[in-house]
Design a protein around this motif. Sequence first.
Motif, PDB file in Angstrom:
ATOM      1  N   LEU A   1       0.820  -1.208   0.000  1.00  0.00           N
ATOM      2  CA  LEU A   1       0.000   0.000   0.000  1.00  0.00           C
ATOM      3  C   LEU A   1       0.857   1.262   0.000  1.00  0.00           C
ATOM      4  O   LEU A   1       0.518   2.256  -0.654  1.00  0.00           O
ATOM      5  CB  LEU A   1      -0.941  -0.006   1.206  1.00  0.00           C
ATOM      6  N   MET A   2       1.959   1.224   0.726  1.00  0.00           N
ATOM      7  CA  MET A   2       2.822   2.405   0.788  1.00  0.00           C
ATOM      8  C   MET A   2       3.540   2.663  -0.537  1.00  0.00           C
ATOM      9  O   MET A   2       4.028   3.761  -0.773  1.00  0.00           O
ATOM     10  CB  MET A   2       3.826   2.254   1.926  1.00  0.00           C
ATOM     11  N   GLN A   3       3.621   1.633  -1.400  1.00  0.00           N
ATOM     12  CA  GLN A   3       4.208   1.852  -2.723  1.00  0.00           C
ATOM     13  C   GLN A   3       3.365   2.819  -3.552  1.00  0.00           C
ATOM     14  O   GLN A   3       3.889   3.556  -4.388  1.00  0.00           O
ATOM     15  CB  GLN A   3       4.326   0.520  -3.465  1.00  0.00           C
ATOM     16  N   ARG A   4       2.049   2.800  -3.327  1.00  0.00           N
ATOM     17  CA  ARG A   4       1.135   3.627  -4.117  1.00  0.00           C
ATOM     18  C   ARG A   4       0.721   4.892  -3.384  1.00  0.00           C
ATOM     19  O   ARG A   4       0.046   5.738  -3.975  1.00  0.00           O
ATOM     20  CB  ARG A   4      -0.103   2.814  -4.496  1.00  0.00           C
TER      21      ARG A   4
ATOM     22  N   ARG B   1       3.075   7.989   3.382  1.00  0.00           N
ATOM     23  CA  ARG B   1       4.127   7.013   3.667  1.00  0.00           C
ATOM     24  C   ARG B   1       4.915   7.400   4.901  1.00  0.00           C
ATOM     25  O   ARG B   1       5.236   6.551   5.742  1.00  0.00           O
ATOM     26  CB  ARG B   1       5.070   6.879   2.467  1.00  0.00           C
ATOM     27  N   THR B   2       5.227   8.661   5.031  1.00  0.00           N
ATOM     28  CA  THR B   2       5.995   9.118   6.193  1.00  0.00           C
ATOM     29  C   THR B   2       5.209   8.928   7.478  1.00  0.00           C
ATOM     30  O   THR B   2       5.751   8.446   8.481  1.00  0.00           O
ATOM     31  CB  THR B   2       6.372  10.596   6.019  1.00  0.00           C
ATOM     32  N   LEU B   3       3.931   9.274   7.472  1.00  0.00           N
ATOM     33  CA  LEU B   3       3.108   9.150   8.670  1.00  0.00           C
ATOM     34  C   LEU B   3       2.902   7.689   9.045  1.00  0.00           C
ATOM     35  O   LEU B   3       3.099   7.294  10.211  1.00  0.00           O
ATOM     36  CB  LEU B   3       1.762   9.833   8.449  1.00  0.00           C
ATOM     37  N   ALA B   4       2.522   6.867   8.073  1.00  0.00           N
ATOM     38  CA  ALA B   4       2.266   5.451   8.360  1.00  0.00           C
ATOM     39  C   ALA B   4       3.548   4.744   8.799  1.00  0.00           C
ATOM     40  O   ALA B   4       3.551   3.966   9.764  1.00  0.00           O
ATOM     41  CB  ALA B   4       1.668   4.772   7.141  1.00  0.00           C
ATOM     42  N   GLY B   5       4.643   5.013   8.094  1.00  0.00           N
ATOM     43  CA  GLY B   5       5.908   4.395   8.485  1.00  0.00           C
ATOM     44  C   GLY B   5       6.364   4.817   9.861  1.00  0.00           C
ATOM     45  O   GLY B   5       6.875   4.002  10.638  1.00  0.00           O
ATOM     46  N   GLY B   6       6.177   6.084  10.207  1.00  0.00           N
ATOM     47  CA  GLY B   6       6.567   6.551  11.537  1.00  0.00           C
ATOM     48  C   GLY B   6       5.765   5.892  12.644  1.00  0.00           C
ATOM     49  O   GLY B   6       6.313   5.523  13.688  1.00  0.00           O
TER      50      GLY B   6
END
Length: 317
Positions: A123-126, A132-137
Amino acid sequence: MTAAAPHAGPDLAKTPGPPAPSPPPSSPGRRTLRRSLPRVLPLTPALALLLVFLAGPIAYCVLIAFTDLQLTGQAQESFVGVDNFRRAFRDDAFLDAVWLTLVFTVLSALVGQNTLGLALAALMQRASKPVRTLAGGVVVTAWVLPEVVAGFLLYAFFRREGTLNAVLEFLHLPSQNWLFTLPILAVSFANVWRGTAFSMLVYSAALNEIPKEITEAAEVDGASGWRRMWHVTLPMIRRSIGTTLMLNTLQTLSVFGLIWVMTRGGPGGKSQTLPLFMYEQAFQNSLIGYGTAVALLLLLVGSLFSLLYMRLLRTEV
């Protein structure tokens, strides 16, 4: 008239003697040893430390597992052979701990962390860069928390007066004491919440290595998203999947602090995995020999999983 001198014999000083023996040729083994010696010598201190602090304790634990060593109430231990291992397989509590360990490992490592990590990475690829920064953090923050802190957070989430029941009551849904009714599911969810970040990071790196031309060609051919994932993406990251599964499995088999903080293996041993059972026998019941035997059996389980994954990784994509 002077008489002629008699004919002298051959000049021994000028006659060449037998050739000096040449030194015997060195064997290939000696030549290899001479070449590898300069490379091995710098590693000698590290090897010595590994022998002293790793191999030594493991050998001592193997020795203890065949004795009846106790923490208290014993003057001298004695050798009992394989009695500790026989006792383990006749102990219903041990067999329950084995079963719960397998359930905990399958739910939290093989299914939870692996599947959720792959889904988040895909999902973060799209997603856009802020997402991406928020979800990854958020996901990585759960991973870097100490195990005890994560255990207290999830305990506050699942307890009878915790956050989950408060949300359910707000939505007019039935609530329950999750740590009492479904403890193994609660601790499995906690381990998924804490360890998914590792799988997500590994799969994100693997997905970035897939050439875009391949996925674009599959999309042009009319393959749907699921078909592209199943027939293109998963085969190309197969080795990353195997490595992630192996590391997640070995880490999950040794989880202790998270379960201890949340349930202490209860209620009634319903969430007591092998690390907690080993701790109980060795340090609460003072049966060091028996607890060490259980630890060796846990090591055997981890070795079997490792051999299985290594065999799967041996085949090239």
